[in-house]
Enzyme design. Structure first.
Site, PDB file in Angstrom:
ATOM      1  N   LYS A 146      61.058  10.412   2.107  1.00 56.79           N
ATOM      2  CA  LYS A 146      60.187   9.368   2.647  1.00 56.79           C
ATOM      3  C   LYS A 146      58.828   9.922   3.051  1.00 56.79           C
ATOM      4  O   LYS A 146      58.335   9.661   4.134  1.00 56.79           O
ATOM      5  CB  LYS A 146      60.845   8.685   3.841  1.00 56.79           C
ATOM      6  CG  LYS A 146      62.118   7.953   3.453  1.00 56.79           C
ATOM      7  CD  LYS A 146      62.654   7.146   4.612  1.00 56.79           C
ATOM      8  CE  LYS A 146      63.972   6.460   4.238  1.00 56.79           C
ATOM      9  NZ  LYS A 146      64.653   5.877   5.375  1.00 56.79           N
ATOM     10  N   SER A 154      46.579  12.794   2.707  1.00 57.70           N
ATOM     11  CA  SER A 154      47.470  12.230   1.685  1.00 57.70           C
ATOM     12  C   SER A 154      46.732  11.157   0.899  1.00 57.70           C
ATOM     13  O   SER A 154      46.076  10.295   1.488  1.00 57.70           O
ATOM     14  CB  SER A 154      48.699  11.587   2.340  1.00 57.70           C
ATOM     15  OG  SER A 154      49.461  12.546   3.023  1.00 57.70           O
ATOM     16  N   ARG A 212      55.841  18.707  10.041  1.00 61.02           N
ATOM     17  CA  ARG A 212      55.841  17.255   9.915  1.00 61.02           C
ATOM     18  C   ARG A 212      57.017  16.725  10.713  1.00 61.02           C
ATOM     19  O   ARG A 212      58.171  17.047  10.425  1.00 61.02           O
ATOM     20  CB  ARG A 212      55.966  16.847   8.445  1.00 61.02           C
ATOM     21  CG  ARG A 212      55.950  15.344   8.209  1.00 61.02           C
ATOM     22  CD  ARG A 212      56.006  15.048   6.710  1.00 61.02           C
ATOM     23  NE  ARG A 212      55.903  13.637   6.431  1.00 61.02           N
ATOM     24  CZ  ARG A 212      56.932  12.796   6.441  1.00 61.02           C
ATOM     25  NH1 ARG A 212      58.132  13.227   6.722  1.00 61.02           N
ATOM     26  NH2 ARG A 212      56.744  11.518   6.171  1.00 61.02           N
TER      27      ARG A 212
END
Lengths: 210, 210
Positions: free
Chosen positions: A136, A107, A38
């Site tokens: 975050k 997600s 990521r």
């Protein structure tokens, strides 16, 4: 898709000066059985380089590698799959791009999103953020373990709880019905990555089979 | 790859309030024979929506559609190809992602880049910026028509001259050896897109066959 229980997501900001592949190798040695790259800030070429570096490690250990967001990079390095958010390309387009063999994770933050992802052909969903998080992962309010209980009742594909999960609270997540967890800071931010991962895996196993 | 001579690149900033597909349809009616979707600012979903809209138009007219930078979007809409810059993914990776059938174009600003792109399997190269441009196609100094002459001598794949080309200076570009030109503002920024395109095409043809 092979099942997994401890899914590490990279978070380079948590280990300045340390190599991403080296950190994830320690995590795998500690018990991580799926890895996600990521990276929301690097250039495409940099993400590609990191993906190639991680692929070497995950291939060496036989652990699936998932690429967040960068579908092209996932295809370039022949990663095992991609993970997309609610604001990325629509699931149907992602499936058309990556083909039927790749893993697609999505997600989700609400049951409607979870059900849509299942219907749309996602292979797994992320369920969170369960707790407040500094990573975050998503700019949405914590969904709490109540959302896990909803997903358990209404969704049949595998789901992974995410967001602020650590060795202290993992039992709460598992007791709500989760079988798999995903973390960034609890692994990437640990001083001793392998030891922290082992402890988390042990807590996860302990909670799963009490 | 079917040959082309007038390659329009989208530039939405030049036509605020007007639909990108509508503008490109006028351009095609005016003589554009290849279209590139170039969007450096929109979200991935927005780029995808524009690509689908453009694909309908280009398919209707049988004109190839090339997607700048967003390889995943190109695959999702089954565009004819992708265009990448020197700072995008390496050519070998792009080819692996899109397969052998898709067109790959590469921006080049120097002969070494042009030769590398040809060796790497690019289907065409961009050669420019020839003149100063307001479209910020590339943040490099103009290469002038001298670069066109170099490419004519040393490169065998098709190339398209780009950067500040308009109806006034197109003859200079063609006389330097270019057979194909690519423009953003000269088409997207025109008050009458179809008329401006027709005039540019006529100037291009006139310069090619004096």
């Amino acid at each position: 898709m092979r099942d997994f229980s401890l899914y590490a997501i990279t978070g380079e900001a948590f280990h300045p000066g340390r190599d991403i592949a080296e950190v994830m190798e320690e995590a795998i040695c500690g018990g991580v059985d799926m890895v996600q790259l990521r990276d929301k800030t690097s250039s495409k070429q940099q993400v590609l380089e990191k993906a190639y570096a991680l692929k070497k490690v995950t291939d060496a250990y036989g652990v699936p590698l998932i690429i967040n967001d960068h579908i092209d990079v996932a295809l370039a390095v022949d990663a095992d799959g991609v993970h997309v958010g609610q604001n990325d390309l629509p699931l149907a387009d992602v499936r058309r791009i990556v083909g039927s063999e790749k893993i697609i994770g999505v997600s989700t933050h609400a049951l409607s999103e979870a059900i849509a992802a299942e219907k749309g052909g996602a292979n797994y969903i992320g369920v969170g953020p369960i707790f407040p998080t500094n990573s975050k992962v998503d700019v949405v309010a914590p969904v709490t373990t109540a959302y896990i209980r909803e997903v358990v009742q209404h969704v049949n594909i595998p789901f992974v709880a995410i967001g602020g999960i650590n060795v202290e609270n993992v039992a709460e997540v598992i007791s709500a019905g989760a079988k798999r967890i995903s973390v960034i800071s609890a692994i990437a931010g640990a001083k001793d990555v392998k030891a922290a991962t082992s402890a988390l895996k042990a807590a996860l196993k302990g909670a799963r089979t009490p």
